[in-house]
Enzyme design. Structure first.
Site, mmCIF file in Angstrom:
data_model
loop_
_atom_site.group_PDB
_atom_site.id
_atom_site.type_symbol
_atom_site.label_atom_id
_atom_site.label_comp_id
_atom_site.label_asym_id
_atom_site.label_seq_id
_atom_site.Cartn_x
_atom_site.Cartn_y
_atom_site.Cartn_z
ATOM 1 N N VAL A 42 0.813 -1.228 0.000
ATOM 2 C CA VAL A 42 0.000 0.000 0.000
ATOM 3 C C VAL A 42 0.848 1.279 0.000
ATOM 4 O O VAL A 42 0.333 2.362 -0.259
ATOM 5 C CB VAL A 42 -1.015 0.045 1.182
ATOM 6 C CG1 VAL A 42 -2.013 -1.087 1.087
ATOM 7 C CG2 VAL A 42 -0.302 0.066 2.526
ATOM 8 N N TYR A 55 4.192 7.245 15.265
ATOM 9 C CA TYR A 55 2.945 6.494 15.029
ATOM 10 C C TYR A 55 1.694 7.319 15.337
ATOM 11 O O TYR A 55 0.746 7.349 14.533
ATOM 12 C CB TYR A 55 2.975 5.237 15.905
ATOM 13 C CG TYR A 55 1.761 4.330 15.805
ATOM 14 C CD1 TYR A 55 1.592 3.479 14.721
ATOM 15 C CD2 TYR A 55 0.800 4.308 16.819
ATOM 16 C CE1 TYR A 55 0.494 2.620 14.637
ATOM 17 C CE2 TYR A 55 -0.300 3.446 16.749
ATOM 18 C CZ TYR A 55 -0.444 2.608 15.655
ATOM 19 O OH TYR A 55 -1.532 1.766 15.587
ATOM 20 N N THR A 97 -2.571 -9.460 18.111
ATOM 21 C CA THR A 97 -2.329 -9.744 16.690
ATOM 22 C C THR A 97 -0.843 -10.062 16.515
ATOM 23 O O THR A 97 -0.040 -9.863 17.441
ATOM 24 C CB THR A 97 -2.639 -8.501 15.823
ATOM 25 O OG1 THR A 97 -1.707 -7.459 16.196
ATOM 26 C CG2 THR A 97 -4.052 -7.987 16.009
HETATM 27 N N1 LIG Z 1 -3.199 -4.664 17.288
HETATM 28 C C1 LIG Z 1 -3.471 -3.581 17.990
HETATM 29 O O1 LIG Z 1 -3.449 -3.599 19.238
HETATM 30 C C2 LIG Z 1 -3.834 -2.305 17.284
HETATM 31 C C3 LIG Z 1 -4.281 -1.226 18.078
HETATM 32 C C4 LIG Z 1 -4.641 -0.053 17.454
HETATM 33 C C5 LIG Z 1 -4.570 0.069 16.081
HETATM 34 N N2 LIG Z 1 -4.130 -0.976 15.323
HETATM 35 C C6 LIG Z 1 -4.072 -0.774 13.857
HETATM 36 O O2 LIG Z 1 -4.778 -1.810 13.215
HETATM 37 C C7 LIG Z 1 -4.164 -2.112 11.958
HETATM 38 C C8 LIG Z 1 -3.830 -3.595 11.901
HETATM 39 O O3 LIG Z 1 -2.944 -3.897 12.971
HETATM 40 P P1 LIG Z 1 -2.573 -5.399 13.349
HETATM 41 O O4 LIG Z 1 -2.212 -5.403 14.784
HETATM 42 O O5 LIG Z 1 -3.609 -6.329 12.844
HETATM 43 O O6 LIG Z 1 -1.218 -5.574 12.488
HETATM 44 P P2 LIG Z 1 -0.501 -6.895 11.916
HETATM 45 O O7 LIG Z 1 0.937 -6.512 11.701
HETATM 46 O O8 LIG Z 1 -0.792 -8.047 12.790
HETATM 47 O O9 LIG Z 1 -1.186 -7.084 10.488
HETATM 48 C C9 LIG Z 1 -1.034 -6.039 9.549
HETATM 49 C C10 LIG Z 1 -1.564 -6.439 8.189
HETATM 50 O O10 LIG Z 1 -1.224 -5.385 7.259
HETATM 51 C C11 LIG Z 1 -0.433 -5.919 6.209
HETATM 52 N N3 LIG Z 1 0.536 -4.916 5.778
HETATM 53 C C12 LIG Z 1 1.518 -4.334 6.502
HETATM 54 N N4 LIG Z 1 2.216 -3.483 5.728
HETATM 55 C C13 LIG Z 1 1.649 -3.530 4.494
HETATM 56 C C14 LIG Z 1 1.917 -2.881 3.267
HETATM 57 N N5 LIG Z 1 2.929 -2.004 3.130
HETATM 58 N N6 LIG Z 1 1.130 -3.153 2.207
HETATM 59 C C15 LIG Z 1 0.124 -4.044 2.312
HETATM 60 N N7 LIG Z 1 -0.185 -4.675 3.457
HETATM 61 C C16 LIG Z 1 0.576 -4.430 4.521
HETATM 62 C C17 LIG Z 1 0.220 -7.174 6.771
HETATM 63 O O11 LIG Z 1 0.529 -8.068 5.739
HETATM 64 C C18 LIG Z 1 -0.920 -7.698 7.652
HETATM 65 O O12 LIG Z 1 -1.874 -8.389 6.870
HETATM 66 C C19 LIG Z 1 -2.935 -1.203 11.844
HETATM 67 O O13 LIG Z 1 -3.271 -0.070 11.077
HETATM 68 C C20 LIG Z 1 -2.653 -0.824 13.287
HETATM 69 O O14 LIG Z 1 -1.996 0.420 13.381
HETATM 70 C C21 LIG Z 1 -3.759 -2.147 15.900
#
Ligand SMILES: NC(=O)c1ccc[n+]([C@@H]2O[C@H](COP(=O)([O-])OP(=O)(O)OC[C@H]3O[C@@H](n4cnc5c(N)ncnc54)[C@H](O)[C@@H]3O)[C@@H](O)[C@H]2O)c1
Length: 248
Positions: A58, A149, A178
């Site tokens: 992305v 971030y 996750t």
């Molecule tokens: N897990 C948490 O506690 C949490 C809390 C708040 C916000 N978030 C947000 O939720 C979203 C998902 O987080 P998560 O914990 O599931 O992360 P994760 O790392 O477990 O999964 C991330 C997903 O995004 C994909 N990805 C990463 N970089 C990419 C790129 N350049 N192009 C295409 N795909 C890409 C990965 O392949 C994966 O499928 C993020 O935006 C994160 O900031 C997560």
């Protein structure tokens, strides 16, 4: 909840919260297209869940454009865009973040969302569809040693396309277990303590699950039809409870 025959595009759907969204929307009868960088992981999940995987980084605008084009070529419409792909770098003070690192994170967490919205909106306006941006609780309440971030998350809350009938909402998770969280646990000096602290940050005493976030996104897309421009916190109460924040 049903979202039958609607077309949903999810970025970063191969694992974590994005995977939870893929599962929830497929179960609700939607045609789901999702992307990630790792083809093997994405293709195997697509086979398992009967969804469509497109390899796409992305951070690369042209790949994003062709992701939206492929979705339209395959399904002829778009009802919901979920901007989920993103990354939380390891915690460190601002002195240790290079400007280049900050720029790269802006490309991944923020510019990609602007671009995906731009390419998708002509199609979403036709279906009066909706956008869900994965923000974060820390985009509102801040976080120590996350100066790169936090602004990327605060910048994607509550924009709106109401005049075209397109709803735009954000979802702000607290700690959700996750692979990204596991990365942080593995990198900690005391992994067990890190995980315990992650659980204890919520009033509910545990981290959230990817299924819980997926269901909230499905509710916003399928049921919350009078809701736009709203940030939906899903945090187990992490931000509540006035209390001591410094050691003295
Ligand atoms: N897990 C948490 O506690 C949490 C809390 C708040 C916000 N978030 C947000 O939720 C979203 C998902 O987080 P998560 O914990 O599931 O992360 P994760 O790392 O477990 O999964 C991330 C997903 O995004 C994909 N990805 C990463 N970089 C990419 C790129 N350049 N192009 C295409 N795909 C890409 C990965 O392949 C994966 O499928 C993020 O935006 C994160 O900031 C997560």
């Amino acid at each position: 909840m049903r979202y039958t025959d609607k077309v949903v595009l999810i970025t970063g759907g191969s694992k974590g919260i994005g995977k939870g969204c893929v599962q929830s929307f497929v179960a609700a009868g939607a045609n789901v297209v999702f992307c990630a960088r790792n083809a093997a992981e994405g293709e195997s999940l697509a086979r398992e869940l009967h969804a469509t995987f497109v390899q796409c980084d992305v951070s690369d605008t042209e790949q994003l454009r062709s992701l939206v084009d492929t979705t339209i070529e395959k399904h002829g419409r778009l009802d919901c865009l979920i901007n989920n792909a993103g990354w939380h770098p390891p915690h460190k003070p601002i002195d240790d973040f290079s400007i280049e690192e900050f720029r790269d994170l802006l490309e991944l967490n923020l510019v990609s969302i602007f671009a995906a919205c731009k390419f998708s909106l002509p199609h979403l306006r036709q279906t009066k569809g909706n956008i869900i941006n994965l923000s974060s609780l820390v985009g509102i309440i801040g976080q120590l040693h996350a100066t790169a971030y936090v602004p990327t998350k605060g910048a994607i809350i509550a924009i709106d396309e109401a005049e075209h009938g397109v709803r735009v909402n954000s979802v702000s998770p607290g700690n959700v277990y996750t692979p990204l969280w596991q990365e942080a646990i593995d990198a900690a000096s005391d992994p067990e303590q890190c995980r315990a602290d992650g659980e204890a940050a919520q009033l509910l005493g545990r981290m959230g699950t990817i299924e819980e976030v997926g269901k909230l996104c499905l509710f916003i897309a399928a049921e919350a039809t009078f809701t736009t421009g709203v940030d939906h916190i899903i945090s187990g109460g992490a931000e509540l409870g006035y209390g001591r924040k410094t050691r003295q």
